[in-house]
Design a protein around this motif. Structure first.
Motif: not given
Length: 411
Positions: A87, A90, A340-341, A343-345, A347-348, A368, A407
């Motif tokens: 991750q 990113t 992982a969270q 990276e997802l944040y 992206q969103q 962030h 999120f």
């Protein structure tokens, strides 16, 4: 156990009884007592530094064990953190650490490592050499802050000695000295309340930034009370400092360095710090040579890699290796989950940012910035949580709480 531990390693846990503390206390390093020998100070180099090789006649045990650190080389099986934590490509996007981030080798390779890292370029300044060689430390002492703004390549070409005696002793091996003036100033009144054996390690194993105006290596605090991730983040927010802007989210991000000293001594401090132990107690074993002379080994390893150190730990712990492994596995597992969270944040947030109003976007970017800093502060600390598992989990908790808020904001 994670290979990162080979560099800094895990410390032993709390010592509950005063008697046990006394039994585990370090033996003093036998100084040279012969007056003629003490006056026979070797010659200094052009920077005013007595390099390690010059001391080998007076301190053969210390010099021999210092050389043993060469075993911890770049070729000895180092983690590539960009692979261990995929991750990071990113998370660090747009910053030098996305180009290369390997597990560090020992002090013997500090100059080689900084010369070979892909993170430096033609714009890099000499401040990046801070803590890589005693010769640069002496240059800063002689020239002041102007030395920080010199060209990196020009200064590095002059340096020949990796981290060695001068960094922790100056030119007097019978004494301990914090040779980095910026760090001594940052300790404030904590100079009197923290072991000097830890201060000399902490002067390089700390969180720092480069002052945007002077380019000087600077700590974001004064005193141990301000040495917490939360207080450091507030400091950076207060001065509007950022290391880079993330190209996908636009967040003004921070890159934590290696806050070993802050993790052990900052805020409430670790259990080991409360028990009175220093970095040297756990990472520099007391050994005895053939003549029966006790000395401090300068081979810096995890206490779990030293039988002598484990014998100390066994006075208070039935199985220190199992305890440390449990701490490290718990922290490392959460590091991967939260990475992982994050990276997802990212992206969103990147997908949604153009549709957010200014206030919401700023709030999302702040989340962030903060969540990634709390995570990074734990991940880069080099003990995988063993130095202070409670503080590490608290910082990871804060990262998770922020991400949950983020999120929800983007939902």
């Amino acid at each position: 156990m994670d290979k990162k531990v080979g560099l800094i390693g895990a410390v032993a846990a709390t010592v509950a009884l005063t008697a046990a503390l006394a039994a585990c206390a370090p033996q003093a390093n036998n100084p040279v007592t012969d007056e003629a020998a003490m006056n026979a100070v070797p010659a200094q180099d052009q920077f005013g530094v007595v390099v390690a090789e010059q001391w080998q006649g007076l301190y053969p045990n210390q010099y021999r064990t210092w050389l043993d650190n060469e075993a911890n080389s770049p070729e000895s099986g180092k983690d590539n953190y960009l692979e261990t934590y995929p991750q990071l490509a990113t998370m660090y996007k747009g910053y030098g650490f996305a180009k290369g981030y390997d597990e560090a080798a020992s002090h013997s390779y500090t100059l080689r490592s900084i010369a070979e890292t892909p993170r430096v370029n033609e714009k890099t300044l000499a401040n990046c050499i801070t803590c890589k060689t005693p010769q640069y430390t002496a240059m800063v002492q002689a020239e002041g802050d102007s030395a920080y703004a010199k060209p990196f390549g020009e200064v590095l070409a002059l340096m020949t000695e990796p981290v060695s005696c001068y960094n922790c002793h100056g030119n007097d091996p019978t004494q301990l000295e914090v040779t980095n003036g910026f760090y001594l100033n940052s300790l404030g009144n904590s100079v009197a309340t923290t072991p000097v054996e830890s201060q000399v390690c902490g002067q390089c194993h700390n969180e720092y930034y480069f002052n945007p105006q002077t380019k000087a290596t600077t700590n974001p605090y004064v005193g141990t009370e301000a040495m917490t991730a939360e207080a450091i983040l507030a400091y950076y927010d207060g001065i509007g400092f950022m290391d880079w802007e993330h190209p996908d989210t636009g967040a003004p991000l921070l890159k934590a360095q290696h806050p070993e000293f802050e993790t052990i001594y900052g805020g409430a401090g670790s259990r080991m710090a409360a028990a009175g132990f220093s970095c040297a107690d756990c990472h520099m074993a007391t050994e005895t040579d053939e003549a029966g002379t006790k000395y401090a080994s300068h081979y810096l390893v995890s206490p779990l890699e030293s039988e002598a150190q484990q014998e100390k730990c066994a006075m208070c712990h039935d199985d220190i290796a199992a305890e440390v492994r449990q701490w490290q596995e718990g922290v490392t597992r959460r590091e991967h989950e939260i990475a992982a969270q994050i990276e997802l944040y990212i992206q969103q947030l990147a997908a949604a940012k153009d549709s957010l109003d200014a206030a919401t976007l700023e709030q999302a970017q702040q989340i962030h910035r903060h969540a990634q800093f709390y995570w990074d502060y734990v991940m880069v600390e080099n003990s995988e949580g063993a130095h202070n598992p409670e503080a590490c989990h608290q910082n990871l908790d804060k990262a998770e709480e922020l991400l949950a808020e983020g999120f929800a904001l983007l939902a």
